[in-house]
Structures are given as C-alpha cells and as structure tokens.
Scaffold this motif. Structure first.
Motif, PDB file in Angstrom:
ATOM      1  N   ASP A  30       9.448  18.307  -5.974  1.00 14.55           N
ATOM      2  CA  ASP A  30      10.781  18.337  -5.382  1.00 14.55           C
ATOM      3  C   ASP A  30      11.699  19.221  -6.225  1.00 14.55           C
ATOM      4  OD1 ASP A  30      12.946  17.814  -3.791  1.00 14.55           O
ATOM      5  OD2 ASP A  30      13.040  15.691  -4.243  1.00 14.55           O
ATOM      6  N   TYR A  31      12.158  20.298  -5.701  1.00 14.86           N
ATOM      7  CA  TYR A  31      12.129  20.770  -4.333  1.00 14.86           C
ATOM      8  C   TYR A  31      11.465  22.155  -4.254  1.00 14.86           C
ATOM      9  CZ  TYR A  31      13.802  22.892  -0.064  1.00 14.86           C
ATOM     10  OH  TYR A  31      13.849  23.556   1.129  1.00 14.86           O
TER      11      TYR A  31
ATOM     12  N   GLY B  76      10.076  19.640  -0.760  1.00 16.52           N
ATOM     13  CA  GLY B  76       9.798  18.570  -1.696  1.00 16.52           C
ATOM     14  C   GLY B  76       8.864  17.476  -1.240  1.00 16.52           C
ATOM     15  N   TYR B  77       8.308  17.553  -0.025  1.00 13.87           N
ATOM     16  CA  TYR B  77       7.582  16.404   0.492  1.00 13.87           C
ATOM     17  C   TYR B  77       6.158  16.701   0.968  1.00 13.87           C
ATOM     18  CZ  TYR B  77      12.449  15.168   0.443  1.00 13.87           C
ATOM     19  OH  TYR B  77      13.739  14.989   0.039  1.00 13.87           O
TER      20      TYR B  77
ATOM     21  N   ASP C 290      15.447  21.467  -8.721  1.00  9.36           N
ATOM     22  CA  ASP C 290      15.947  20.388  -7.874  1.00  9.36           C
ATOM     23  C   ASP C 290      17.387  20.772  -7.563  1.00  9.36           C
ATOM     24  OD1 ASP C 290      16.244  17.961  -6.537  1.00  9.36           O
ATOM     25  OD2 ASP C 290      16.884  16.924  -8.354  1.00  9.36           O
TER      26      ASP C 290
ATOM     27  N   HIS D 144      16.485  17.038   4.381  1.00 11.22           N
ATOM     28  CA  HIS D 144      16.271  15.747   3.743  1.00 11.22           C
ATOM     29  C   HIS D 144      16.787  14.656   4.672  1.00 11.22           C
ATOM     30  CE1 HIS D 144      20.278  17.087   2.402  1.00 11.22           C
ATOM     31  NE2 HIS D 144      20.614  15.821   2.521  1.00 11.22           N
TER      32      HIS D 144
END
Length: 189
Positions: A72-73, A90-91, A116, A133
C-alpha cells in the motif's frame, strides 16, 4: 517441475523518508509501518524496505518470481540494485520474474521503495483523495508491505496469465494463455 517457494516474510530493514539517511529500523513483513512504529502512526509518506536472501543453486535456469501479496499504495522494486518494476494499487497481488537479476547459490538483496500517499504525496504519486479506496480511509494511514512476500521457482516456460473471452451469442469461449518464454521444438510445457 514442482513449484517451490521461499518466504521473505519476517524482519526487513526499514527506513522512513523522515529518518536520518543512516538510520535503519527493523520492520516485520507483513505489516503496515504505522502500526509498528509509534512515531509514524497516522503518517503517510515514503519508506524503504530492504532484505537479503539466497537461493539454492538448483534454481539456476528457472524462472524466479518475486511475488507481493499487496503493498500500500505504490511500490518500486529493485533486486541487486537493478530496477525490476513498479506497481500502483494497495490491494492486489503483483509479481516480477527476477531470474536475470538474481544470483543462485549466492547472496541477493531486494529493496522496495513504498509511497503511502497523503494530502501532499511525492512526485508521480496521486494524492490520497484521488486513490481508489473504500472504508479503509476510516482507519487512517496504512502503508507498506502489508501482505506476504515470497520467491517462487517456476519452469522457464510457464503460463503467465489466463484470460477467458465469452461470446454468448456465438456459444463460444476463447482462452488466451500467454507463455513466459517461447517453446522449443520437442519441449514439454
């Protein structure tokens, strides 16, 4: 060839951009830096993670995949001081084939520069308000190597992805399976 994995989870050298140039901390991966260092809680920004590793000699000639569960990120990755790539988001997991950058049977170094984003992000990184997000923003800043990192040995010729294209009106499904390397005549895949 059976895939083999080497975990890179555990202790990594860590330096926040706000730390003195010669400062080094120890961060645990997976984990976000804001949860590990009280002085960095709630602080977005830049950080560098670094770790040494070695590979068995029998990995020579194989594809060596460096895999990140999620960072992340934004991340930029170097192996033995050679840039291997970057990833934004980030995921989701991402990976790089680092066979040409590593030394099998010897010492190697992986370095990850992580951003980040906050309200004033570094150049080239969007501000937090423009980053996709969900409710994650309720928790405050969460940055770093927050999912597992590992190395994986694969056959030099392996499938890189699977893409299925469905055409219902024709009753057809088309599959695309790109290979990591060309197949040599007579070679089994």
């Amino acid at each position: 060839m059976t895939r083999q994995r080497v975990s890179l989870d555990g202790y990594w050298s860590f330096r926040a951009a706000t730390d003195p140039a010669d400062a080094r901390r120890t961060a645990t991966v997976p984990g976000v830096w804001q949860a590990q260092f009280p002085d960095l809680a709630e602080k977005p920004g830049l950080a560098t993670y670094q770790r040494n590793f070695s590979l068995p000699a029998e990995w020579a000639g194989s594809a060596v995949i460096l895999h990140f569960g999620a960072v992340d990120y934004w991340a930029e990755v170097w192996v033995n001081d050679q840039r291997v790539g970057a990833h934004e988001g980030g995921y989701l997991p991402f990976e790089f084939d680092i066979a040409t950058q590593v030394r099998t049977g010897g010492q190697n170094t992986v370095r990850v520069e992580v951003a980040d984003p906050g309200d004033e992000p570094p150049a080239g990184v969007p501000p937090f308000s423009e980053v996709p997000h969900g409710k994650q923003s309720w928790y405050g800043a969460v940055g770093g190597l927050w999912q597992s990192v590992w190395l994986e040995r694969r056959a030099p010729v392996h499938f890189q992805a699977l893409t299925l294209m469905v055409t219902p009106e024709a009753g057809r499904v088309t599959a695309r399976l790109p290979l990591a390397a060309p197949v040599v005549a007579g070679q089994r895949v």
